[in-house]
Write an enzyme that holds these catalytic residues in place. Structure first.
Site, PDB file in Angstrom:
ATOM      1  N   GLU A 119      11.875   9.392   1.904  1.00 17.30           N
ATOM      2  CA  GLU A 119      10.876   9.148   1.018  1.00 17.30           C
ATOM      3  C   GLU A 119       9.718  10.396   0.895  1.00 17.30           C
ATOM      4  OE1 GLU A 119      11.071   4.350   0.596  1.00 17.30           O
ATOM      5  OE2 GLU A 119      10.050   5.222   2.108  1.00 17.30           O
ATOM      6  N   CYS A 122       0.654   5.283   4.887  1.00 20.14           N
ATOM      7  CA  CYS A 122       0.603   5.798   5.962  1.00 20.14           C
ATOM      8  C   CYS A 122       1.671   4.901   6.957  1.00 20.14           C
ATOM      9  CB  CYS A 122      -0.455   6.020   6.810  1.00 20.14           C
ATOM     10  SG  CYS A 122      -1.250   7.303   6.026  1.00 20.14           S
TER      11      CYS A 122
HETATM   12  N1  SAH Z   1       5.056  12.145  12.883  1.00 20.74           N
HETATM   13  C1  SAH Z   1       3.675  12.604  12.251  1.00 20.74           C
HETATM   14  C2  SAH Z   1       3.570  12.511  10.786  1.00 20.74           C
HETATM   15  C3  SAH Z   1       4.097  11.152   9.837  1.00 20.74           C
HETATM   16  S1  SAH Z   1       3.464   9.857  10.200  1.00 20.74           S
HETATM   17  C4  SAH Z   1       2.870  11.911  12.972  1.00 20.74           C
HETATM   18  O1  SAH Z   1       2.761  10.677  13.515  1.00 20.74           O
HETATM   19  O2  SAH Z   1       1.606  12.530  12.738  1.00 20.74           O
HETATM   20  C5  SAH Z   1       1.960   9.932   9.208  1.00 20.74           C
HETATM   21  C6  SAH Z   1       0.698   9.168   9.876  1.00 20.74           C
HETATM   22  O3  SAH Z   1       0.929   7.608   9.644  1.00 20.74           O
HETATM   23  C7  SAH Z   1       0.535   9.220  11.140  1.00 20.74           C
HETATM   24  O4  SAH Z   1      -0.972   9.626  11.200  1.00 20.74           O
HETATM   25  C8  SAH Z   1       0.964   7.848  11.622  1.00 20.74           C
HETATM   26  O5  SAH Z   1       0.226   7.675  12.887  1.00 20.74           O
HETATM   27  C9  SAH Z   1       0.347   7.049  10.690  1.00 20.74           C
HETATM   28  N2  SAH Z   1       0.840   5.716  10.905  1.00 20.74           N
HETATM   29  C10 SAH Z   1       2.219   5.279  11.237  1.00 20.74           C
HETATM   30  N3  SAH Z   1       2.353   4.029  11.197  1.00 20.74           N
HETATM   31  C11 SAH Z   1       1.191   3.584  10.526  1.00 20.74           C
HETATM   32  C12 SAH Z   1       0.741   2.153   9.866  1.00 20.74           C
HETATM   33  N4  SAH Z   1       1.442   1.183  10.326  1.00 20.74           N
HETATM   34  N5  SAH Z   1      -0.477   2.100   9.717  1.00 20.74           N
HETATM   35  C13 SAH Z   1      -1.462   3.305   9.350  1.00 20.74           C
HETATM   36  N6  SAH Z   1      -0.929   4.257   9.846  1.00 20.74           N
HETATM   37  C14 SAH Z   1       0.111   4.575  10.372  1.00 20.74           C
END
Ligand code: SAH
Ligand code: SF4
Length: 366
Positions: free
Chosen positions: A91, A342
């Site tokens: 996605e 996110c």
């Molecule tokens: N793998 C990388 C980038 C992709 S995730 C990383 O972890 O940074 C993108 C963002 O979404 C990251 O900051 C991650 O921590 C956040 N994220 C993951 N699950 C989430 C959720 N349920 N609610 C809010 N942010 C979330």
């Protein structure tokens, strides 16, 4: 079978043309055709002529990143589902700014993710495979093509590596994709317009620092205490906070760039103790903190559910940072109604989920 043309640099293409007995400038033409004009096949670069197209089609192919679905959020966010040649799906999210004149594109770097952060839908689904540089770039090229059908002046303002996957666990293709996005005869994205988000893979941060790359860095911290972070972001066991923060400080020293620390907060982590610990961790750094109330993810009802903090909890947390003059913002939630926020990306058609399928105009057929 050869190489995906969208993974090739301008230099690669020029060298190949030379090797096959064609003038090298043809390589430049191919690069611009693919990256600037979004050609999806040889026929869409007609200026090349048939002989060269026929010869090069033995060396190069157009990797398939096919648009399978697109959904629109009520707030204007769009989530694209792409399927690749082997059937894997990813996605990509397009997020409007206030007036939707500038768009931020959020690309995936892996199909799935092996890190397994507890509240991330991508992590809960597990790892499937790495994307190639061409597949990363193709997400942008395909989105631009589709959006231009509606608004010919469409342009991506910012590009973030924050979709599915951990960019630093697929570092080489990600770095190649950055160069492809940055190329003058391609999309010509400024380095400062791109941001990599990592869950804390310290060697990746050191790599950016050593290269003095001007690309932005966001670190998904979520907790400032090792014992808590260990349970949320398993990567913390490999690179605990002391190691991670040392890499961050080195990055800041080398690049003079401000790091964004992402804090997806739950009712358990949005506490005064956590906020105090964060101020200690960031002492002396040029940092920006982004607070995100954790987004709900619906993967499997047997998995743990994380509750969002209350508004009051968030304000108290924020006040601690403000008191220490740490720049902090509350991330505006975008696209949650179509599971594009996110941590909600899964690479599955969202037909079973909420939101409005094909509500964007014009309708893109499957
Ligand atoms: N793998 C990388 C980038 C992709 S995730 C990383 O972890 O940074 C993108 C963002 O979404 C990251 O900051 C991650 O921590 C956040 N994220 C993951 N699950 C989430 C959720 N349920 N609610 C809010 N942010 C979330
Ligand atoms: Fe992977 Fe990032 Fe999700 Fe963690 S938050 S599982 S690193 S995509």
């Amino acid at each position: 079978m050869g190489k995906d043309v969208r993974s090739c640099s301008e230099k690669d293409l020029m060298a190949l043309c030379g090797e096959r007995g064609f003038p090298e400038y043809r390589g430049r033409q191919i690069f611009a055709g693919v990256h600037r004009r979004g050609a999806q096949c040889w026929d869409e670069i007609p200026s090349l002529g048939t002989e060269i197209r026929k010869t090069l089609s033995c060396d190069l192919f157009f990797g398939s990143v096919a648009l399978a679905d697109r959904r629109c959020s009520l707030d204007g966010t769009r989530k694209y589902l792409f399927c690749m040649a082997d059937g894997e799906c990813i996605e990509t999210v397009l997020i409007p700014d206030g007036e939707a004149k500038r768009w931020t594109l959020c690309v995936s770097t892996q199909a799935g993710c092996a890190v397994g952060c507890v509240f991330c839908a991508t992590g809960r689904d597990g790892f499937r495979r790495n994307l190639t540089a061409g597949e990363i770039v193709a997400q942008a090229l395909e989105v631009i093509r589709a959006e231009k059908e509606m608004r010919p002046d469409f342009k991506i303002g910012n590009l973030v590596f924050m979709g599915m996957g951990e960019p630093f666990l697929n570092r080489e293709p990600v770095m190649q994709a950055i160069d492809l996005f940055h190329a003058e005869r391609g999309l010509n994205m400024g380095m400062r317009k791109m941001t990599i988000s990592t869950c804390g893979v310290a060697p990746g941060i050191l790599h950016l620092a050593a290269a003095r790359s001007q690309i932005g860095l966001a670190v998904s911290l979520h907790s400032s205490c090792d014992a808590v972070r260990d349970t949320l972001v398993p990567m913390n066991k490999r690179y605990p906070l002391a190691v991670l923060m040392e890499a961050c400080r080195y990055y800041s020293a080398q690049t003079h760039r401000r790091i964004t620390f992402e804090m997806a907060l739950t009712q358990e982590t949005c506490t005064l103790e956590e906020a105090e610990a964060l101020t200690k961790l960031l002492k002396g750094m040029t940092a920006h903190v982004n607070l995100i109330p954790v987004n709900p993810v619906s993967v499997n009802p047997t998995q743990p559910h994380y509750e969002r903090p209350s508004g009051r909890q968030m304000s108290r947390y924020m006040a601690v940072l403000e008191r220490e003059r740490i720049p902090v913002s509350l991330r505006e939630e975008k696209g949650a109604d179509i599971e594009a926020a996110c941590g909600q990306l899964r690479g599955k058609s969202g037909r079973e989920g909420v939101g409005r399928v094909e509500a964007c105009e014009p309708i893109i057929k499957m």
